[in-house]
Design an enzyme around this catalytic site. Structure first.
Site, PDB file in Angstrom:
ATOM      1  N   ARG A 330       8.141  65.992  48.051  1.00 31.61           N
ATOM      2  CA  ARG A 330       9.243  66.801  47.506  1.00 31.61           C
ATOM      3  C   ARG A 330      10.258  67.255  48.544  1.00 31.61           C
ATOM      4  NH1 ARG A 330       8.996  71.032  45.107  1.00 31.61           N
ATOM      5  NH2 ARG A 330      10.534  70.591  43.495  1.00 31.61           N
ATOM      6  N   TYR A 334      13.933  66.064  47.757  1.00 34.45           N
ATOM      7  CA  TYR A 334      14.861  67.098  47.284  1.00 34.45           C
ATOM      8  C   TYR A 334      15.155  68.176  48.327  1.00 34.45           C
ATOM      9  CZ  TYR A 334      12.212  65.415  43.166  1.00 34.45           C
ATOM     10  OH  TYR A 334      11.546  64.657  42.250  1.00 34.45           O
ATOM     11  N   CYS A 360       4.245  56.570  59.008  1.00 35.35           N
ATOM     12  CA  CYS A 360       5.085  55.907  59.998  1.00 35.35           C
ATOM     13  C   CYS A 360       6.520  55.914  59.517  1.00 35.35           C
ATOM     14  CB  CYS A 360       4.589  54.490  60.230  1.00 35.35           C
ATOM     15  SG  CYS A 360       2.963  54.521  60.940  1.00 35.35           S
ATOM     16  N   GLU A 361       7.130  57.063  59.592  1.00 36.11           N
ATOM     17  CA  GLU A 361       8.481  57.235  59.100  1.00 36.11           C
ATOM     18  C   GLU A 361       8.977  58.594  59.601  1.00 36.11           C
ATOM     19  OE1 GLU A 361       9.086  55.661  55.345  1.00 36.11           O
ATOM     20  OE2 GLU A 361      10.669  57.040  54.777  1.00 36.11           O
ATOM     21  N   TYR A 390       4.024  68.573  40.585  1.00 37.21           N
ATOM     22  CA  TYR A 390       4.740  67.429  41.155  1.00 37.21           C
ATOM     23  C   TYR A 390       4.307  67.103  42.587  1.00 37.21           C
ATOM     24  CZ  TYR A 390       7.532  68.339  37.014  1.00 37.21           C
ATOM     25  OH  TYR A 390       7.926  68.556  35.720  1.00 37.21           O
TER      26      TYR A 390
HETATM   27  N1  LLP Z   1      10.293  68.099  29.322  1.00 33.57           N
HETATM   28  C1  LLP Z   1      10.995  67.041  29.749  1.00 33.57           C
HETATM   29  C2  LLP Z   1      11.617  66.159  28.779  1.00 33.57           C
HETATM   30  C3  LLP Z   1      11.122  66.790  31.130  1.00 33.57           C
HETATM   31  O1  LLP Z   1      11.822  65.763  31.549  1.00 33.57           O
HETATM   32  C4  LLP Z   1      10.491  67.668  32.057  1.00 33.57           C
HETATM   33  C5  LLP Z   1      10.587  67.434  33.493  1.00 33.57           C
HETATM   34  C6  LLP Z   1       9.754  68.751  31.556  1.00 33.57           C
HETATM   35  C7  LLP Z   1       9.686  68.941  30.180  1.00 33.57           C
HETATM   36  C8  LLP Z   1       9.040  69.714  32.453  1.00 33.57           C
HETATM   37  O2  LLP Z   1       9.910  70.439  33.246  1.00 33.57           O
HETATM   38  P1  LLP Z   1       9.356  71.605  34.188  1.00 33.57           P
HETATM   39  O3  LLP Z   1       8.945  72.758  33.288  1.00 33.57           O
HETATM   40  O4  LLP Z   1       8.210  71.099  34.953  1.00 33.57           O
HETATM   41  O5  LLP Z   1      10.503  71.950  35.045  1.00 33.57           O
HETATM   42  N2  LLP Z   1       9.813  65.670  40.224  1.00 33.57           N
HETATM   43  C9  LLP Z   1      10.704  66.810  40.125  1.00 33.57           C
HETATM   44  C10 LLP Z   1      10.713  67.403  38.742  1.00 33.57           C
HETATM   45  C11 LLP Z   1      11.103  66.396  37.698  1.00 33.57           C
HETATM   46  C12 LLP Z   1      11.092  66.999  36.323  1.00 33.57           C
HETATM   47  C13 LLP Z   1      11.155  65.933  35.306  1.00 33.57           C
HETATM   48  N3  LLP Z   1      11.109  66.382  33.966  1.00 33.57           N
HETATM   49  C14 LLP Z   1      10.286  67.864  41.143  1.00 33.57           C
HETATM   50  O6  LLP Z   1       9.321  67.619  41.868  1.00 33.57           O
HETATM   51  O7  LLP Z   1      10.931  68.904  41.263  1.00 33.57           O
END
Ligand code: LLP
Length: 431
Positions: A330, A334, A360-361, A390
């Site tokens: 992450r 990001y 290795c990066e 995540y």
């Molecule tokens: N519903 C839908 C349709 C979504 O696309 C997502 C997240 C959620 C619910 C859940 O969202 P949350 O409550 O977790 O914010 N990899 C990224 C986050 C990607 C989120 C994708 N969709 C990170 O590590 O921040």
């Protein structure tokens, strides 16, 4: 401390959910993902209570499994009476293998294949969130073949900027998810769904993004979606029975992040939605949301062992650990901030370090410019907080590194939820 499940003994030992991180490192090895089971359950109950209070018994939150998906997590979700948002055959299979009821699964995703659709129908998944017209046609074909009418929500893009980071914004018109209202395509989407014999349209889904802290995003979302519901009623005589407002509530990664008071925020959203519906003369639908991060993030911590410390004079210090971008990409993706704590001591004398991984990066950084005891050295335990969301789900095998074990912590003890990936596991698919 950042969260009330993190504390320190007088001798400096760091505790997570009342358990010594260093002792767990010794028992299970590192890197290691820890989960505070009580915290996961508390977070589920917080959402369930809020939904019950404001919208009654039919309205249920779906846990977004993409935040952390493994069998033990789905067992907990089943016990807590949560629904599940699943985005792939893999997530559905894992949930079903854990005994999670198919009826309570909402199948998401913008790229479902015919095979995915057939699998989910055969497993009798409760609802589909249909992303686009091609998927709608394909789902209808498969449903008609089976002689059923599949319950669906249509994924509508509301045109709202959630003011979060670009990679997780899903609300504005130019994103790849859903069908936008402002181009007129969403209305056509509804018209098509109403005409298809294999489709039972229950209502609408929308999702503005992730890590949302902006005060009135969900209120604006309620306004837009109620407006859309009213327009569809007026144009097609169709009144939606269900409305899903997606996920996205932000969590505290560092002391600088605001505390996220979800029950209060949710009460405000509920009040606005009810007022909007009343004004439009619409009945209260079954309301849902799909929290992922805010269910599991603060229930997680990752424990590492320091492999080496490099002091580069007049430049910087690196603390290099036995994990990295493979178990937590992450920061690389990001620039996400995290709180890093030493596992066994909190010295007076601190120094600034970049916490780097073993890949290795050069970009394999877990966090830059953090404070650790100046004498941090090989063999020390270092913990990254709030890694429940995540991290495990985005882990990779880059450099042929095995993914860490996942350990669940309760008042009574600790237990493996996912065992550590071995070198044999890594070769298991090779022919
Ligand atoms: N519903 C839908 C349709 C979504 O696309 C997502 C997240 C959620 C619910 C859940 O969202 P949350 O409550 O977790 O914010 N990899 C990224 C986050 C990607 C989120 C994708 N969709 C990170 O590590 O921040």
């Amino acid at each position: 401390m950042l969260s009330d499940n993190i504390s320190r003994r007088e001798n400096g030992e760091l505790l997570f959910a009342g358990h010594s991180a260093a002792a767990l490192a010794k028992k299970y090895g590192t890197p290691l993902y820890l989960f505070d089971e009580e915290r996961i359950r508390d977070n589920c109950r917080m959402y369930k209570d809020a939904f019950f209070t404001h919208f009654g018994a039919g309205s249920v939150p779906y846990y977004a499994g993409k935040a952390a998906a493994f069998k033990e997590m789905y067992r907990i979700m089943a016990e807590e009476g949560m629904g599940i948002d699943a985005v792939s055959v893999g997530e559905i299979h894992t949930a079903l293998a854990a005994g999670f009821p198919a009826e309570n699964i909402l199948f998401h995703g913008d790229g479902k294949t015919d095979a995915d659709i057939a699998y989910a129908l055969d497993k009798k998944v409760g609802r589909f969130a249909v992303d686009n017209p091609e998927e709608l046609e394909a789902l209808n074909r498969e449903a008609v073949k089976r002689g059923i009418r599949q319950k669906i929500l249509l994924r509508i893009t509301p045109g709202i900027d959630p003011h979060t980071y670009e990679e997780v914004n899903t609300g504005t018109v130019d994103v790849k998810f859903g069908v936008p209202i402002e181009t007129g395509q969403a209305a056509e989407f509804v018209r098509s769904a109403l005409a298809l014999p294999g489709i039972k349209l229950l209502g609408y889904h929308c999702h503005v993004g992730s890590m949302v802290f902006d005060e009135d995003v969900y209120e604006r979302l309620a306004d837009v979606m109620t407006g859309f519901m009213a327009e569809m009623r007026d144009r097609f005589g169709y009144t939606a029975e269900e409305l899903d407002l997606g996920g996205g509530y932000g969590v505290r990664y560092t002391e600088n992040d605001p505390p996220a008071d979800i029950p209060t925020r949710f009460a405000e959203v509920a009040a606005r939605l009810k007022a909007d519906l009343k004004k439009a003369g619409l009945p209260l639908p079954r309301v849902s949301m799909e929290p992922g991060r805010s269910i599991v993030a603060d229930a997680g911590m990752t424990v590492y062992t320091v492999s080496t410390v490099k002091h580069i004079p007049n430049c910087k210090n690196y603390a290099i650990v036995d994990g990295g971008m493979t178990d937590n990409p992450r920061y690389c993706l990001y620039g996400s901030r995290y709180t890093v704590l030493h596992g066994t001591r909190e010295s007076e004398e601190k120094d600034r370090f970049d916490l780097a991984g073993r890949c290795c990066e050069s970009g394999d950084i877990l966090q830059r410019d953090i404070l650790l005891p100046a004498d941090t050295r090989r063999g020390d335990i270092v913990c990254v907080c709030t890694t429940g969301a995540y991290n495990y789900s985005m882990a990779s095998n880059y450099n042929r590194l095995g993914r860490p074990a996942v350990v669940m912590l309760t008042k009574d003890g600790d237990r493996i939820a996912v065992r550590r990936e071995t070198s044999e596991d890594l070769c298991a698919l090779d022919v």
